[in-house]
Design a protein around this motif. Structure first.
Motif, PDB file in Angstrom:
ATOM      1  N   TRP A  68     -50.799  36.684 -74.919  1.00 16.39           N
ATOM      2  CA  TRP A  68     -50.558  35.610 -73.942  1.00 16.39           C
ATOM      3  C   TRP A  68     -51.328  35.942 -72.673  1.00 16.39           C
ATOM      4  N   ARG A  89     -39.579  27.614 -71.531  1.00 14.89           N
ATOM      5  CA  ARG A  89     -40.002  27.503 -72.927  1.00 14.89           C
ATOM      6  C   ARG A  89     -41.159  28.439 -73.240  1.00 14.89           C
ATOM      7  N   ASP A  90     -42.175  28.449 -72.350  1.00 17.00           N
ATOM      8  CA  ASP A  90     -43.362  29.257 -72.637  1.00 17.00           C
ATOM      9  C   ASP A  90     -43.109  30.750 -72.475  1.00 17.00           C
ATOM     10  N   ALA A  91     -42.226  31.131 -71.565  1.00 19.00           N
ATOM     11  CA  ALA A  91     -41.872  32.545 -71.453  1.00 19.00           C
ATOM     12  C   ALA A  91     -41.218  33.023 -72.750  1.00 19.00           C
ATOM     13  N   ASN A  92     -40.343  32.213 -73.320  1.00 17.23           N
ATOM     14  CA  ASN A  92     -39.718  32.565 -74.592  1.00 17.23           C
ATOM     15  C   ASN A  92     -40.736  32.579 -75.724  1.00 17.23           C
ATOM     16  N   ARG A  93     -41.670  31.645 -75.716  1.00 17.76           N
ATOM     17  CA  ARG A  93     -42.709  31.627 -76.751  1.00 17.76           C
ATOM     18  C   ARG A  93     -43.562  32.887 -76.692  1.00 17.76           C
ATOM     19  N   ALA A  94     -43.940  33.287 -75.490  1.00 17.11           N
ATOM     20  CA  ALA A  94     -44.759  34.496 -75.337  1.00 17.11           C
ATOM     21  C   ALA A  94     -44.025  35.710 -75.877  1.00 17.11           C
ATOM     22  N   VAL A 130     -37.334  38.022 -70.101  1.00 18.18           N
ATOM     23  CA  VAL A 130     -36.879  36.930 -70.962  1.00 18.18           C
ATOM     24  C   VAL A 130     -35.423  37.095 -71.373  1.00 18.18           C
ATOM     25  N   ASP A 182     -41.769  23.621 -68.471  1.00 18.73           N
ATOM     26  CA  ASP A 182     -42.661  24.418 -69.325  1.00 18.73           C
ATOM     27  C   ASP A 182     -42.295  25.894 -69.236  1.00 18.73           C
ATOM     28  N   TRP A 183     -41.940  26.321 -68.036  1.00 20.97           N
ATOM     29  CA  TRP A 183     -41.839  27.741 -67.705  1.00 20.97           C
ATOM     30  C   TRP A 183     -40.911  28.509 -68.650  1.00 20.97           C
ATOM     31  N   PHE A 232     -46.833  31.064 -67.377  1.00 21.30           N
ATOM     32  CA  PHE A 232     -45.832  30.136 -67.910  1.00 21.30           C
ATOM     33  C   PHE A 232     -45.900  28.766 -67.237  1.00 21.30           C
ATOM     34  N   TYR A 255     -40.046  38.346 -61.346  1.00 25.91           N
ATOM     35  CA  TYR A 255     -41.232  37.823 -62.033  1.00 25.91           C
ATOM     36  C   TYR A 255     -42.468  38.665 -61.718  1.00 25.91           C
TER      37      TYR A 255
END
Length: 320
Positions: free
Chosen positions: A209, A184-189, A223, A181-182, A144, A130
Motif C-alpha cells: 500500500w 475502509r481503506d485502512a482496513n483494506r491495507a 487498525v 474512504d479512510w 487512506f 496516525y
C-alpha cells in the motif's frame, strides 16, 4: 439552481474557517429532542410530551433512559438536553467544499448541478497516532484518502463527508450521500498485508500500500486499536453533524434523505452503495418514509425526467 459559483458564494457567506464538532454515541438523540421542543416553541416540556414526538423512539435506548431518568416524569429544558454529555466526546473539525460540475455519470447528484459538501475531519489525538504509527509521506493526502472524492485537500484529513443539495426558497435540504474512504481503506491495507505475509512474513506495509512508511506492528495497532471507536460512530456522527449544520447554519427545517432504490436511480449510480447507509441509518435518526418528492426536485427539468422512469419514488423525510 445550485451551480459551483453559487456554492462558493454560500461557503464565503458562512465562513470558510473550521467548525469544531463534539460527538459521542447517541448524542444525536438529545439534539433532535431539543429541536422537537424548539419546533413547538417550548423552552421546557414534560418528558411524556417528548415521548409522543416524532423522536419518541429514542426513549427505548438505554443511554437516553439513563440520562433522563433523573427528571422522572417532570419537565426538561432545551438547555438541559444540550448538556446531556454521556462520555468523553470525539472532536472533529468540520469544513465546507463544493462538489460537481453537472456531469451526472461522475458527480452522482440528483440534479445536474453542484452539491455543498460537509467534511468531517480528524483532529488531535487521532492525528498523533496516525503520524506516529503510519508515518505517511508528507507530499500527498495520505494512504487512506482519495482525492477523486470530496475530501479536504487543504491540510486536513477527512474521515467522512456528507453531500447536500438544498433550496432556501422551498426550505428543503436533501442528503445525497454519507460516505467515507479512510476507515475502509485502512482496513483494506491491513487485510492485504496480513494475507500476503502468510507467504512472505517479511513484507512491510509499503510493499502492499502506498505512502505507509510505518512497520507492520504500527499498522496493526492503528487498525485494530485506534480506528475501531471511529468505525463504530462515523456514519452516525456524520449524519448528526449534517443535520446540525442544515438546521442551525442553513436554517432549513425540512430534511430529505435518499432511499436506497430511488437514490440509485435518480443519481444514476451504477454500483451498489452500502445498503445500511440508506436504510438503517435514516430510520435510526427518526426519518419517516414519504412518497412526496422534494419541491426543488419536482421543479428541476432533468430530475423530473429521471423521476418519471421510477415506478414509485420515495424518500425519507424529517421536519424540525
Amino acid at each position: 439552481m445550485m451551480k459551483k459559483k453559487d456554492i462558493k458564494e454560500i461557503i464565503t457567506c458562512l465562513g470558510e474557517e473550521r467548525r469544531l464538532f463534539y460527538y459521542h454515541k447517541d448524542r444525536y438523540c438529545f439534539d433532535l429532542l431539543r429541536y422537537a421542543m424548539a419546533k413547538n416553541k417550548h423552552q421546557t416540556c414534560k418528558l411524556n410530551q417528548l415521548k409522543q414526538s416524532q423522536f419518541g423512539q429514542f426513549f427505548t435506548k438505554k443511554s437516553v433512559k439513563e440520562a433522563l431518568s433523573i427528571y422522572g416524569q417532570g419537565e426538561i429544558s432545551q438547555d438541559q438536553l444540550a448538556c446531556c454529555w454521556l462520555e468523553k466526546p470525539f472532536i472533529f473539525a468540520l469544513t465546507l467544499d463544493c462538489w460537481g460540475n453537472g456531469d451526472r455519470g461522475w458527480d452522482q447528484t440528483s440534479r445536474n448541478q453542484s452539491n455543498l459538501v460537509l467534511q468531517i475531519n480528524f483532529t488531535g489525538e487521532h492525528l498523533d497516532n496516525y503520524y506516529s504509527l503510519i508515518k505517511p509521506d508528507k507530499d500527498d493526502e495520505g494512504p487512506f484518502a482519495s482525492d477523486s472524492h470530496p475530501i479536504n485537500t487543504k491540510g486536513r484529513h477527512t474521515m467522512a463527508w456528507v453531500r447536500l443539495d438544498f433550496d432556501l426558497d422551498s426550505n428543503e435540504a436533501l442528503i445525497e450521500e454519507v460516505q467515507n474512504d479512510w476507515l475502509r481503506d485502512a482496513n483494506r491495507a491491513y487485510m492485504r498485508l496480513k494475507t500476503r505475509r502468510k507467504r512472505n512474513p517479511n513484507l512491510k506495509p509499503s510493499d502492499v500500500w502506498y505512502s505507509i512508511n510505518g512497520d507492520y506492528e504500527g499498522l496493526s495497532r492503528y487498525v485494530e486499536t485506534i480506528l475501531p471507536p471511529y468505525q463504530q460512530i462515523w456514519a452516525e456522527a456524520s449524519l448528526a453533524a449534517a443535520i446540525q449544520f442544515i438546521r442551525e447554519e442553513l436554517g432549513i427545517t425540512q430534511i430529505y434523505y435518499h432511499t436506497y432504490e430511488t437514490g440509485k436511480k435518480i443519481k444514476d449510480v451504477a454500483h451498489n452503495p452500502p445498503r445500511s447507509i440508506y436504510t438503517k441509518l435514516p430510520r435510526q435518526f427518526g426519518f419517516k418514509l414519504t412518497a412526496n418528492t422534494p419541491v426543488f426536485l419536482r421543479n428541476d427539468k432533468v430530475a423530473r425526467r429521471y423521476l418519471k422512469a421510477i415506478r414509485q419514488p420515495n424518500w425519507y423525510v424529517m421536519q424540525l
